[in-house]
Design a protein around this motif. Structure first.
Motif, PDB file in Angstrom:
ATOM      1  N   ASN A 196      -0.898  -9.865 -39.782  1.00  0.00           N
ATOM      2  CA  ASN A 196      -2.251  -8.907 -39.585  1.00  0.00           C
ATOM      3  C   ASN A 196      -1.884  -8.357 -38.030  1.00  0.00           C
ATOM      4  OD1 ASN A 196      -3.259  -9.322 -41.777  1.00  0.00           O
ATOM      5  ND2 ASN A 196      -4.546 -11.016 -41.103  1.00  0.00           N
ATOM      6  N   GLU A 197      -1.536  -8.882 -36.859  1.00  0.00           N
ATOM      7  CA  GLU A 197      -1.687  -8.299 -35.689  1.00  0.00           C
ATOM      8  C   GLU A 197      -0.026  -8.901 -34.864  1.00  0.00           C
ATOM      9  OE1 GLU A 197      -5.237  -9.175 -35.881  1.00  0.00           O
ATOM     10  OE2 GLU A 197      -6.177  -7.085 -35.570  1.00  0.00           O
ATOM     11  N   LEU A 198       0.180  -7.985 -33.954  1.00  0.00           N
ATOM     12  CA  LEU A 198       1.309  -8.436 -33.015  1.00  0.00           C
ATOM     13  C   LEU A 198       0.787  -9.135 -31.926  1.00  0.00           C
ATOM     14  CD1 LEU A 198       4.287  -8.516 -31.929  1.00  0.00           C
ATOM     15  CD2 LEU A 198       3.818  -6.204 -30.905  1.00  0.00           C
ATOM     16  N   ARG A 199       1.299 -10.307 -31.412  1.00  0.00           N
ATOM     17  CA  ARG A 199       1.114 -10.882 -30.317  1.00  0.00           C
ATOM     18  C   ARG A 199       2.174 -10.787 -29.157  1.00  0.00           C
ATOM     19  NH1 ARG A 199      -2.704 -14.290 -29.566  1.00  0.00           N
ATOM     20  NH2 ARG A 199      -4.016 -15.465 -31.113  1.00  0.00           N
ATOM     21  N   PRO A 200       2.016  -9.575 -28.448  1.00  0.00           N
ATOM     22  CA  PRO A 200       3.025  -9.004 -27.853  1.00  0.00           C
ATOM     23  C   PRO A 200       3.765  -9.775 -26.745  1.00  0.00           C
ATOM     24  CG  PRO A 200       1.087  -7.973 -27.021  1.00  0.00           C
ATOM     25  CD  PRO A 200       0.782  -8.836 -28.149  1.00  0.00           C
ATOM     26  N   LEU A 201       2.991 -10.662 -26.039  1.00  0.00           N
ATOM     27  CA  LEU A 201       3.506 -11.484 -24.895  1.00  0.00           C
ATOM     28  C   LEU A 201       4.616 -12.668 -25.614  1.00  0.00           C
ATOM     29  CD1 LEU A 201       0.535 -11.877 -22.478  1.00  0.00           C
ATOM     30  CD2 LEU A 201       2.339 -10.057 -22.707  1.00  0.00           C
ATOM     31  N   THR A 202       3.901 -13.493 -26.546  1.00  0.00           N
ATOM     32  CA  THR A 202       4.437 -14.550 -27.377  1.00  0.00           C
ATOM     33  C   THR A 202       5.538 -14.131 -28.458  1.00  0.00           C
ATOM     34  OG1 THR A 202       2.662 -14.739 -28.413  1.00  0.00           O
ATOM     35  CG2 THR A 202       2.934 -16.222 -26.681  1.00  0.00           C
ATOM     36  N   LYS A 203       5.597 -12.937 -28.736  1.00  0.00           N
ATOM     37  CA  LYS A 203       6.329 -12.116 -29.714  1.00  0.00           C
ATOM     38  C   LYS A 203       6.260 -12.895 -31.088  1.00  0.00           C
ATOM     39  CE  LYS A 203       9.381 -10.653 -25.706  1.00  0.00           C
ATOM     40  NZ  LYS A 203      10.717 -10.517 -25.384  1.00  0.00           N
ATOM     41  N   ASN A 204       5.091 -12.996 -31.361  1.00  0.00           N
ATOM     42  CA  ASN A 204       4.850 -13.230 -32.796  1.00  0.00           C
ATOM     43  C   ASN A 204       3.749 -12.760 -33.613  1.00  0.00           C
ATOM     44  OD1 ASN A 204       3.010 -14.737 -31.407  1.00  0.00           O
ATOM     45  ND2 ASN A 204       3.212 -16.620 -32.109  1.00  0.00           N
ATOM     46  N   GLY A 205       3.508 -13.310 -34.559  1.00  0.00           N
ATOM     47  CA  GLY A 205       2.372 -12.530 -35.412  1.00  0.00           C
ATOM     48  C   GLY A 205       1.019 -13.332 -35.201  1.00  0.00           C
ATOM     49  N   HIS A 206      -0.112 -12.665 -35.655  1.00  0.00           N
ATOM     50  CA  HIS A 206      -1.329 -13.314 -35.618  1.00  0.00           C
ATOM     51  C   HIS A 206      -1.909 -12.998 -37.019  1.00  0.00           C
ATOM     52  CE1 HIS A 206      -6.004 -12.859 -34.877  1.00  0.00           C
ATOM     53  NE2 HIS A 206      -5.632 -13.961 -34.318  1.00  0.00           N
ATOM     54  N   ILE A 207      -2.729 -13.974 -37.344  1.00  0.00           N
ATOM     55  CA  ILE A 207      -3.226 -13.984 -38.755  1.00  0.00           C
ATOM     56  C   ILE A 207      -4.660 -13.619 -38.672  1.00  0.00           C
ATOM     57  CG2 ILE A 207      -3.697 -14.926 -41.068  1.00  0.00           C
ATOM     58  CD1 ILE A 207      -0.720 -15.875 -41.009  1.00  0.00           C
ATOM     59  N   GLY A 208      -5.409 -14.498 -37.905  1.00  0.00           N
ATOM     60  CA  GLY A 208      -6.702 -14.461 -37.771  1.00  0.00           C
ATOM     61  C   GLY A 208      -7.391 -15.020 -38.867  1.00  0.00           C
ATOM     62  N   ASN A 209      -8.857 -14.732 -38.999  1.00  0.00           N
ATOM     63  CA  ASN A 209      -9.541 -15.181 -40.078  1.00  0.00           C
ATOM     64  C   ASN A 209     -10.618 -14.096 -40.550  1.00  0.00           C
ATOM     65  OD1 ASN A 209     -11.346 -15.159 -37.847  1.00  0.00           O
ATOM     66  ND2 ASN A 209     -11.519 -17.287 -37.773  1.00  0.00           N
ATOM     67  N   MET A 210     -10.351 -12.703 -40.124  1.00  0.00           N
ATOM     68  CA  MET A 210     -11.018 -11.566 -40.573  1.00  0.00           C
ATOM     69  C   MET A 210     -10.798 -11.097 -41.831  1.00  0.00           C
ATOM     70  SD  MET A 210     -11.888  -9.346 -37.530  1.00  0.00           S
ATOM     71  CE  MET A 210     -10.404  -8.700 -37.159  1.00  0.00           C
ATOM     72  N   PHE A 211      -9.695 -11.514 -42.581  1.00  0.00           N
ATOM     73  CA  PHE A 211      -9.315 -10.600 -43.748  1.00  0.00           C
ATOM     74  C   PHE A 211      -9.195 -11.717 -44.979  1.00  0.00           C
ATOM     75  CE2 PHE A 211      -7.148  -8.407 -39.921  1.00  0.00           C
ATOM     76  CZ  PHE A 211      -8.428  -7.360 -40.021  1.00  0.00           C
ATOM     77  N   GLY A 212      -9.668 -12.829 -44.831  1.00  0.00           N
ATOM     78  CA  GLY A 212      -9.417 -13.991 -45.698  1.00  0.00           C
ATOM     79  C   GLY A 212      -7.739 -14.063 -46.015  1.00  0.00           C
ATOM     80  N   GLY A 213      -7.308 -13.999 -47.101  1.00  0.00           N
ATOM     81  CA  GLY A 213      -5.861 -14.341 -47.283  1.00  0.00           C
ATOM     82  C   GLY A 213      -5.197 -12.910 -47.133  1.00  0.00           C
ATOM     83  N   LEU A 214      -5.786 -11.639 -47.050  1.00  0.00           N
ATOM     84  CA  LEU A 214      -5.127 -10.728 -46.701  1.00  0.00           C
ATOM     85  C   LEU A 214      -4.206 -10.610 -45.487  1.00  0.00           C
ATOM     86  CD1 LEU A 214      -7.935  -8.212 -47.804  1.00  0.00           C
ATOM     87  CD2 LEU A 214      -5.827  -9.059 -49.327  1.00  0.00           C
ATOM     88  N   ARG A 215      -2.975  -9.867 -45.787  1.00  0.00           N
ATOM     89  CA  ARG A 215      -2.117  -9.926 -44.751  1.00  0.00           C
ATOM     90  C   ARG A 215      -1.616  -8.210 -44.514  1.00  0.00           C
ATOM     91  NH1 ARG A 215      -3.601 -14.247 -44.521  1.00  0.00           N
ATOM     92  NH2 ARG A 215      -2.619 -16.120 -44.585  1.00  0.00           N
ATOM     93  N   GLY A 216      -0.999  -8.108 -43.351  1.00  0.00           N
ATOM     94  CA  GLY A 216      -0.561  -6.843 -42.857  1.00  0.00           C
ATOM     95  C   GLY A 216      -1.592  -5.838 -42.444  1.00  0.00           C
ATOM     96  N   ALA A 217      -2.684  -6.134 -41.995  1.00  0.00           N
ATOM     97  CA  ALA A 217      -3.515  -5.356 -41.254  1.00  0.00           C
ATOM     98  C   ALA A 217      -3.188  -4.173 -40.746  1.00  0.00           C
ATOM     99  CB  ALA A 217      -4.777  -6.159 -40.498  1.00  0.00           C
ATOM    100  N   SER A 218      -2.160  -4.394 -39.617  1.00  0.00           N
ATOM    101  CA  SER A 218      -1.500  -3.331 -38.989  1.00  0.00           C
ATOM    102  C   SER A 218      -0.677  -2.434 -39.586  1.00  0.00           C
ATOM    103  CB  SER A 218      -0.510  -4.196 -37.845  1.00  0.00           C
ATOM    104  OG  SER A 218      -1.214  -4.660 -36.859  1.00  0.00           O
ATOM    105  N   ILE A 219      -0.243  -2.747 -40.867  1.00  0.00           N
ATOM    106  CA  ILE A 219       0.427  -1.969 -41.597  1.00  0.00           C
ATOM    107  C   ILE A 219      -0.467  -0.957 -42.349  1.00  0.00           C
ATOM    108  CG2 ILE A 219       2.055  -1.726 -43.781  1.00  0.00           C
ATOM    109  CD1 ILE A 219       3.424  -4.484 -42.876  1.00  0.00           C
ATOM    110  N   ILE A 220      -1.427  -1.436 -43.028  1.00  0.00           N
ATOM    111  CA  ILE A 220      -2.476  -0.713 -43.631  1.00  0.00           C
ATOM    112  C   ILE A 220      -3.107   0.280 -42.739  1.00  0.00           C
ATOM    113  CG2 ILE A 220      -4.456  -0.509 -45.206  1.00  0.00           C
ATOM    114  CD1 ILE A 220      -2.227  -2.137 -46.414  1.00  0.00           C
TER     115      ILE A 220
END
Ligand code: DMJ
Length: 636
Positions: A196-220
């Protein structure tokens, strides 16, 4: 004389026996019944209707092109997830508010000739048997016509020259913003692709719990920004991901509001900008999954929904199982477009019902508190805010009116009613002369303004033209004053970025006095107001203020692998929060880009922005339903 029965001949002399006669009659009546019954299986025919129905009954009722039955068939939804008219409201009346009846060419011309057409035609009317209301099958095609939609735009979506201005400095600044977008995107793609989002310091992805199982929030959230900036390689990567990897069959607890503003909004905009049919298909599929959240006694949706099972519930932190004004009040724009694209009125019905509940309920001092029970339809507590928990509800009132091509008078009335109450109860002037919006807690003012509330400068600005004419300048002044105050909250910090909330008490003005209000998470609201105020006034200070923000973002939020929020805007030794929010790509950078572009890039004459900055077109009903083919297709 005794007649002797001859074999095979009836006694009555007709040449048939009684039993044969009975069988013949039975056959004949069967045939007649069959023929009559067959009439009901024939395709809907106006001619047949004319024969069998009276004249008034043949007037077509034009509620969407799909009939209610089509809609039901299409949705295949569980029994009581249908529309929820409030008590006493007949479904027919509710539907009649949804789409204006189409007006035939002749009827339109007749009205024009009578010299009273323009205003009348823009008013929403109940569907009546009025002789001026005619429709033919071409008025309501079963599918949304993208070409027709494009033909109804006043300007090419991307402007004449992609929005490039005639001023070299502004163009350089615009290029800088584009570079920031590319940098943010490239790093997301490199380290967090599909998350869903980038963690720019640790250079990995964040999923979180706002979108249920949906992914790719930053893409959309990035699709439309990449597209309008002409970052086509990046846009194509994003598009391909949506086509191949966006999985809507997911479980998990999703925020109805967040999924709506980011995913539904993002996909809708991508469709309207590009005409790619798969966006339309995806967004309608997603829209269907949100409907069970409305399955409450009042039809006010709950805040959380499992997109897989359709189970919904209220946020644990919301008092007494209440729903949040800024959440259930921020669905209207997207849901109206879902009905538009799917030809299914259910989405519009759902949001019209929310409005109806809100209209009925008593409002303290004309204000809308932030918490409402979806069970009783009563306010749960009297906290009022134009910032968090309330904000985008007000935004969607005025934008609903604008998006309806100024025909949704109800929305306009509610907006101005709410704004008057806000002015009377919340708007304050500080001893130092700064205008701000306080929060209201059951009659007691909390002299705090959140960063989120800073969107209101732009909102009041875009609504200024449509209130009472003598108040136009007053609203423009108010919009400018609020935007000025929000700019002050930036200039009074060391980083020149604004805090999450600033206060006007304890001797301070426009500064955060509490430690936990000092952070900045790449939010857009202040820049959003600069963009609107620039378009409304062309006062160069708004572009300068936007440029100050660009420099501050570059200096304090840009890290090696993306952009990050910061924990304290008042200190120069940056502490980053390691999160590149998807709204930074969708809103902050888009509004900056628009600020340094010509006004015809996503012209406000054609588009309204949803609360996540996804552009949605104004629905020009009279043009869209004009049976005459559009002779002008606007192209870039
Ligand atoms: C965005 O997701 C939307 O603007 C929403 O309405 C409120 N907050 C964030 C950005 O700050």
């Amino acid at each position: 004389m005794v007649f002797r029965k001859l074999p095979g001949v009836s006694a009555s002399g007709m040449g048939l026996r009684l039993s044969q006669k009975f069988v013949f009659l039975l056959f004949l009546s069967g045939l007649v019944t069959l023929c009559f019954g067959a009439l009901f299986f024939l395709p809907d025919s106006v001619r047949l209707k004319r024969i069998f129905l009276s004249k008034t009954e043949t007037q077509p009722v034009t509620v969407g092109s799909g009939s209610e039955n089509d809609a039901r068939e299409h949705m295949k939804r569980p029994k009581d997830q249908g529309m929820t008219p409030a008590k006493g409201e007949s479904s027919t009346k509710l539907k009649s508010l949804i789409r204006k009846p189409s007006v035939s060419h002749e009827a339109t011309e007749e009205r024009l000739a009578r010299g009273k057409a323009q205003e009348d035609l823009t008013l929403p009317r109940l569907i009546t048997e009025s002789a001026s209301v005619k429709a033919s099958s071409s008025d309501h095609p079963d599918t949304f016509s993208y070409n027709k939609f494009k033909g109804c735009l006043l300007k090419p979506p991307l402007g004449r020259d992609g929005g490039q201005t005639s001023d070299p400095t502004t163009n350089e600044r615009r290029e800088k913003v584009k570079e920031m977008m590319k940098f943010a995107w490239d790093n997301y793609k490199r380290y967090a692709w599909g998350k869903n989002e980038l963690r720019p310091l640790t250079k990995n992805g964040h999923i979180g719990n706002m979108f249920g199982g949906l992914r790719g929030a930053s893409i959309i959230d990035s699709l439309d920004t990449l597209y309008i900036m002409g970052l086509m390689e990046e846009y194509n990567d994003a598009k391909e991901w949506v086509q191949t990897s966006l999985d809507l069959n997911s479980n998990g607890e999703a925020s109805l509001f967040e999924v709506n503003i980011r995913y539904v909004g993002g996909l809708l905009s991508a469709y309207y900008l590009t005409g790619e049919e798969f966006y339309k298909k995806k967004v309608v599929e997603l829209g269907e999954k949100l409907l069970p959240a409305f399955n409450t006694p009042t039809g006010i949706p709950r805040g959380v929904i499992n997109l897989g099972s359709g189970t919904s519930w209220s946020w644990g932190w919301a008092s007494a199982g209440s729903s949040i004004l800024a959440e259930f009040g921020t669905l209207h724009l997207e849901f109206v477009h879902l009905s538009e694209l799917s030809r299914n009125p259910i989405y519009t019905e759902k949001v019209m019902n929310i409005r109806k509940v809100l209209n009925k309920i008593e409002k303290p001092h004309g204000l809308y508190p932030n918490f409402l029970s979806p069970v009783s339809g009563n306010w749960v507590q009297h906290h009022v805010s134009i910032g968090g928990l309330g904000d985008s509800f007000y935004e969607y009132l005025i934008k609903s009116y604008l998006m309806s091509d100024k025909s949704d008078d109800d929305a306009k009335k509610m907006y101005y009613g709410a704004l008057e109450a806000i002015e009377a109860n919340l708007v304050q002037k500080s001893p130092g002369g700064l205008t701000y919006m306080a929060e209201w807690r059951g009659g007691i003012l909390d002299h705090k303004m959140g960063h989120l509330a800073c969107f209101s400068g732009g909102m009041i600005g875009i609504g200024a033209d449509d209130g009472e004419p003598e108040k136009r300048q007053h609203y423009l002044d108010l919009a400018a004053e609020i935007t000025h105050t929000c700019h002050e909250s930036y200039t009074r910090s060391a980083t020149k970025l604004g805090p999450e909330a600033f206060r006007f008490d304890s001797g301070g003005e426009a500064t955060a006095t509490r430690l936990n209000d000092r952070y900045y998470i790449l939010r857009p609201e202040v820049i959003e107001s600069y963009m609107y105020m620039w378009r409304l006034t062309h006062d160069p200070k708004y572009r300068e203020w936007g440029w100050e923000a660009v420099q501050a973002l570059e200096q304090h939020c840009r890290v090696e692998s993306g952009f990050s929020g910061i924990r304290d805007v008042y200190t120069l030794t940056a502490s980053h929060d390691n999160m590149q929010q998807s709204f930074f790509l969708s809103e902050t950078l888009k509004y900056l880009y628009l600020l340094f572009s010509d006004d015809d890039l996503l012209s406000l004459e054609d588009w309204v922005f949803n609360t996540e900055a996804h552009p949605l077109p104004i629905i020009r009903r009279s043009c869209l339903e004009d049976p005459a083919p559009q002779d002008k297709t606007v192209s870039e």
